[in-house]
Scaffold this motif. Structure first.
Motif, PDB file in Angstrom:
ATOM      1  N   PRO A 115      -1.421  80.617 -41.342  1.00 35.48           N
ATOM      2  CA  PRO A 115      -1.888  80.852 -42.714  1.00 35.48           C
ATOM      3  C   PRO A 115      -1.189  82.042 -43.354  1.00 35.48           C
ATOM      4  CG  PRO A 115      -3.507  81.640 -41.140  1.00 35.48           C
ATOM      5  CD  PRO A 115      -2.447  80.947 -40.339  1.00 35.48           C
ATOM      6  N   GLU A 116      -1.191  82.076 -44.686  1.00 34.64           N
ATOM      7  CA  GLU A 116      -0.520  83.147 -45.432  1.00 34.64           C
ATOM      8  C   GLU A 116      -1.135  84.509 -45.124  1.00 34.64           C
ATOM      9  OE1 GLU A 116       0.601  84.398 -50.055  1.00 34.64           O
ATOM     10  OE2 GLU A 116      -0.488  82.540 -49.632  1.00 34.64           O
ATOM     11  N   SER A 117      -2.437  84.532 -44.805  1.00 29.02           N
ATOM     12  CA  SER A 117      -3.087  85.813 -44.505  1.00 29.02           C
ATOM     13  C   SER A 117      -2.495  86.477 -43.278  1.00 29.02           C
ATOM     14  CB  SER A 117      -4.590  85.593 -44.292  1.00 29.02           C
ATOM     15  OG  SER A 117      -4.811  84.708 -43.195  1.00 29.02           O
ATOM     16  N   MET A 118      -1.869  85.694 -42.387  1.00 28.30           N
ATOM     17  CA  MET A 118      -1.288  86.231 -41.163  1.00 28.30           C
ATOM     18  C   MET A 118       0.218  86.417 -41.267  1.00 28.30           C
ATOM     19  SD  MET A 118      -3.367  83.883 -38.439  1.00 28.30           S
ATOM     20  CE  MET A 118      -2.146  84.189 -37.193  1.00 28.30           C
ATOM     21  N   CYS A 119       0.847  85.730 -42.211  1.00 28.51           N
ATOM     22  CA  CYS A 119       2.315  85.762 -42.298  1.00 28.51           C
ATOM     23  C   CYS A 119       2.695  85.622 -43.769  1.00 28.51           C
ATOM     24  CB  CYS A 119       2.911  84.632 -41.456  1.00 28.51           C
ATOM     25  SG  CYS A 119       4.697  84.643 -41.338  1.00 28.51           S
ATOM     26  N   TRP A 120       3.026  86.724 -44.418  1.00 29.54           N
ATOM     27  CA  TRP A 120       3.308  86.707 -45.848  1.00 29.54           C
ATOM     28  C   TRP A 120       4.604  85.972 -46.183  1.00 29.54           C
ATOM     29  CZ3 TRP A 120       2.083  92.365 -47.792  1.00 29.54           C
ATOM     30  CH2 TRP A 120       0.690  92.569 -47.746  1.00 29.54           C
ATOM     31  N   LEU A 121       5.529  85.903 -45.233  1.00 29.99           N
ATOM     32  CA  LEU A 121       6.840  85.323 -45.474  1.00 29.99           C
ATOM     33  C   LEU A 121       6.987  83.993 -44.729  1.00 29.99           C
ATOM     34  CD1 LEU A 121       8.915  88.600 -44.944  1.00 29.99           C
ATOM     35  CD2 LEU A 121       7.986  87.716 -47.092  1.00 29.99           C
ATOM     36  N   GLU A 122       7.926  83.165 -45.183  1.00 27.41           N
ATOM     37  CA  GLU A 122       8.194  81.902 -44.497  1.00 27.41           C
ATOM     38  C   GLU A 122       8.470  82.176 -43.022  1.00 27.41           C
ATOM     39  OE1 GLU A 122       8.123  78.799 -45.065  1.00 27.41           O
ATOM     40  OE2 GLU A 122       7.928  78.591 -47.234  1.00 27.41           O
ATOM     41  N   PRO A 123       7.739  81.516 -42.112  1.00 22.04           N
ATOM     42  CA  PRO A 123       7.854  81.838 -40.680  1.00 22.04           C
ATOM     43  C   PRO A 123       9.237  81.581 -40.099  1.00 22.04           C
ATOM     44  CG  PRO A 123       5.843  80.609 -41.120  1.00 22.04           C
ATOM     45  CD  PRO A 123       6.659  80.552 -42.363  1.00 22.04           C
ATOM     46  N   VAL A 124       9.946  80.569 -40.600  1.00 18.06           N
ATOM     47  CA  VAL A 124      11.245  80.206 -40.054  1.00 18.06           C
ATOM     48  C   VAL A 124      12.246  80.041 -41.191  1.00 18.06           C
ATOM     49  CG1 VAL A 124      12.555  78.518 -38.700  1.00 18.06           C
ATOM     50  CG2 VAL A 124      10.165  79.008 -38.112  1.00 18.06           C
ATOM     51  N   SER A 125      13.410  80.658 -41.064  1.00 15.43           N
ATOM     52  CA  SER A 125      14.466  80.488 -42.064  1.00 15.43           C
ATOM     53  C   SER A 125      15.819  80.730 -41.404  1.00 15.43           C
ATOM     54  CB  SER A 125      14.260  81.435 -43.256  1.00 15.43           C
ATOM     55  OG  SER A 125      14.199  82.783 -42.826  1.00 15.43           O
ATOM     56  N   TYR A 126      16.864  80.527 -42.179  1.00 13.75           N
ATOM     57  CA  TYR A 126      18.222  80.653 -41.659  1.00 13.75           C
ATOM     58  C   TYR A 126      19.082  81.352 -42.696  1.00 13.75           C
ATOM     59  CZ  TYR A 126      22.817  79.350 -39.801  1.00 13.75           C
ATOM     60  OH  TYR A 126      24.092  79.392 -39.318  1.00 13.75           O
ATOM     61  N   ILE A 127      19.893  82.324 -42.242  1.00 14.46           N
ATOM     62  CA  ILE A 127      20.795  83.062 -43.131  1.00 14.46           C
ATOM     63  C   ILE A 127      22.221  82.647 -42.781  1.00 14.46           C
ATOM     64  CG2 ILE A 127      21.566  85.336 -43.889  1.00 14.46           C
ATOM     65  CD1 ILE A 127      18.849  86.444 -43.107  1.00 14.46           C
ATOM     66  N   PRO A 128      22.816  81.746 -43.566  1.00 18.87           N
ATOM     67  CA  PRO A 128      24.143  81.193 -43.225  1.00 18.87           C
ATOM     68  C   PRO A 128      25.226  82.249 -43.081  1.00 18.87           C
ATOM     69  CG  PRO A 128      23.090  79.903 -44.967  1.00 18.87           C
ATOM     70  CD  PRO A 128      22.264  81.144 -44.784  1.00 18.87           C
ATOM     71  N   GLU A 129      25.233  83.260 -43.963  1.00 17.77           N
ATOM     72  CA  GLU A 129      26.315  84.237 -43.938  1.00 17.77           C
ATOM     73  C   GLU A 129      26.351  85.037 -42.638  1.00 17.77           C
ATOM     74  OE1 GLU A 129      25.298  87.878 -46.572  1.00 17.77           O
ATOM     75  OE2 GLU A 129      23.913  86.301 -47.231  1.00 17.77           O
ATOM     76  N   LEU A 130      25.195  85.083 -41.914  1.00 19.56           N
ATOM     77  CA  LEU A 130      25.129  85.809 -40.648  1.00 19.56           C
ATOM     78  C   LEU A 130      25.007  84.877 -39.441  1.00 19.56           C
ATOM     79  CD1 LEU A 130      22.633  88.693 -41.564  1.00 19.56           C
ATOM     80  CD2 LEU A 130      25.131  88.742 -41.611  1.00 19.56           C
ATOM     81  N   LYS A 131      24.950  83.571 -39.703  1.00 20.60           N
ATOM     82  CA  LYS A 131      24.655  82.608 -38.629  1.00 20.60           C
ATOM     83  C   LYS A 131      23.414  83.059 -37.869  1.00 20.60           C
ATOM     84  CE  LYS A 131      29.434  81.127 -37.796  1.00 20.60           C
ATOM     85  NZ  LYS A 131      30.504  80.981 -36.768  1.00 20.60           N
TER      86      LYS A 131
END
Length: 468
Positions: A115-131
């Protein structure tokens, strides 16, 4: 949407580059990562946030293979201005593995139940420029039960914890959950502060417990080992005991321990409260612990100790090439002088905040590394860490020197006389471990502190007496 940051964190200290992963120059820079996180991280819900700060909290690295970095972000909600410290883990590989893992996690709906109350940001993501694969705490692909535990005790654990409030029909009113220690992909320690009431007697109490979660299925084995240590220490130790494990939950990969009462030795030293008495009790208790018959099936050989020292030394040499010659000399001395001795119960991760004092009772905590080994490693390790306290706080160096001298004097007067001959070599060995800690945790002025520790180890090995 994410808002622009308001302040920066940077220590101004850089790590060497890796030609196979040039993006690590950015990944290891809190200032650059602050900008990158601001551009790439998305809120979990509709509420907007400002990322105010970024610090590199811990990292693990294998050259040309992988980098795992734990960042601590300071995030503020735009509407309420509530701030929160948010742990974010970034994993980088030289090839496309991070991207493949990202899509695997997406296809498995990883983090979707948080839930958002426990995790303010998207739990999983990817930053292509840094792999770089990003996971936001409590999302951790190797700790799948962590989101359940961070929400408070599950029903079966709650029932067990309430039993420790005493007789009656206790009910949990509130539980404050505080993450105490997090090692990405390895484990986490949570502190539960539980407020409970017994309605029929109109009683209210608050108790604290610690919950450790592991990545593998070793929780039962760990519980049995710690329980054996606790029962054995309680029966043979007059001046000490160990923290009590209460239960384990195999399906949650979680171990529950009672909270040690009293204050840690570090707190007492920093606050200068009955320090002399606390130092004396701690030294006598550690000496008794080392000479006791506390049950132990684990064994740390000299080769095991040297292997850990080599890894620490190599990592220090990579990060601080100017110290390479001195680290080589320390390692040569260790290879030459560390010898097998009659093994004794040894903590192997002793520090002033792993010793608690409650009136006449002394409790050792965090015995996960406990094994039969050379016991002199413990006072040596404690001494290295105590000598660093004036660099991390306002405590006068003279106070720490007096405390160290008193501790070593009391300890070595309570153990066989030939143990003292092994203090210098064990000090040098412990110094590499402590220096590695400052390096991996990127403590402010880490390079200065690593240099100080290595130089001090060299002084000790070349005949400069330790405070006795």
């Amino acid at each position: 949407m994410m808002g622009r940051r308001e302040k920066k964190y940077t220590d101004g200290e850089t790590l060497p580059t890796d030609p196979s992963m040039p993006q690590l120059q950015a990944a290891w820079s809190p200032e650059l990562m602050l900008e990158i996180f601001w551009r790439n991280l998305k809120p979990l819900g509709e509420i907007g946030y400002n990322i105010l700060g970024c610090r590199l909290s811990r990292f693990r690295y294998r050259q040309g293979v992988r980098s795992i970095v734990l960042y601590q972000l300071t995030v503020r909600e735009k509407i309420t201005c509530v701030e929160r410290r948010v742990w974010v883990t970034g994993v980088t590989y030289p090839d496309d593995r991070a991207n493949r893992l990202y899509h695997q996690l997406l296809s498995s709906n990883a983090g979707k139940t948080i839930p958002e109350s426990m995790c303010w940001l998207e739990p999983v993501s990817y930053i292509p420029e840094l792999k770089m694969l990003i996971q936001v705490f409590p999302q951790d692909r190797f700790l799948p039960t962590l989101p359940l535990l961070i929400a408070g005790p599950p029903p079966e654990m709650e029932r067990l914890l309430l039993e420790h409030f005493g007789p009656g029909n206790w009910r949990m009113v509130r539980c404050e959950v505080e993450p105490v220690r997090y090692r990405p992909f390895l484990g986490v320690t949570l502190r539960y502060k539980i407020e409970a009431r017994e309605p029929s007697a109109n009683l209210g109490r608050t108790k604290c417990f610690y919950v450790k979660s592991y990545r593998d299925d070793s929780v039962q084995q760990t519980y049995e080992l710690l329980n054996k240590i606790y029962l054995s220490a309680s029966s043979v130790g007059k001046g000490f005991t160990t923290v009590k494990p209460l239960a384990y939950f195999e399906d949650l990969r979680a171990l529950v321990l009672e909270a040690a009462p009293g204050k840690s030795l570090e707190q007492i030293i920093l606050q200068d409260e009955n320090m002399n008495s606390a130092i004396s009790k701690s030294a006598k208790a550690l000496a008794e612990f080392h000479q006791s018959k506390v049950a132990c099936t684990q064994y740390r050989s000299v080769e095991g100790t040297l292997s850990r020292a080599r890894k620490a030394g190599q990592f220090i040499q990579w990060a601080c090439p100017d110290l390479s010659e001195k680290v080589n000399e320390i390692m040569n001395q260790l290879e030459c002088c560390l010898k097998e001795v009659p093994p004794c119960p040894t903590h192997l991760d002793i520090k002033a905040d792993h010793i608690f004092i409650d009136d006449d009772k002394l409790i050792f905590i965090d015995l996960d590394s406990f094994a039969l080994s050379d016991p002199v490693f413990d006072p040596a390790s404690l001494l290295v860490r105590m000598e660093m306290l004036p660099n991390l706080s306002s405590i006068p160096r003279s106070t720490v020197e007096a405390a160290s001298k008193a501790f070593l004097g009391e300890y070595f007067s309570s153990v066989p006389s030939d143990w003292q001959e092994r203090l210098s070599i064990n000090y040098a060995c412990a110094a590499l471990k402590v220096a590695l800690y400052y390096l991996q945790h990127q403590e402010p002025s880490w390079r200065k502190h690593v240099t100080m520790i290595v130089n001090r180890a060299m002084d000790v090995l070349t005949g400069h007496a330790l405070v006795l």
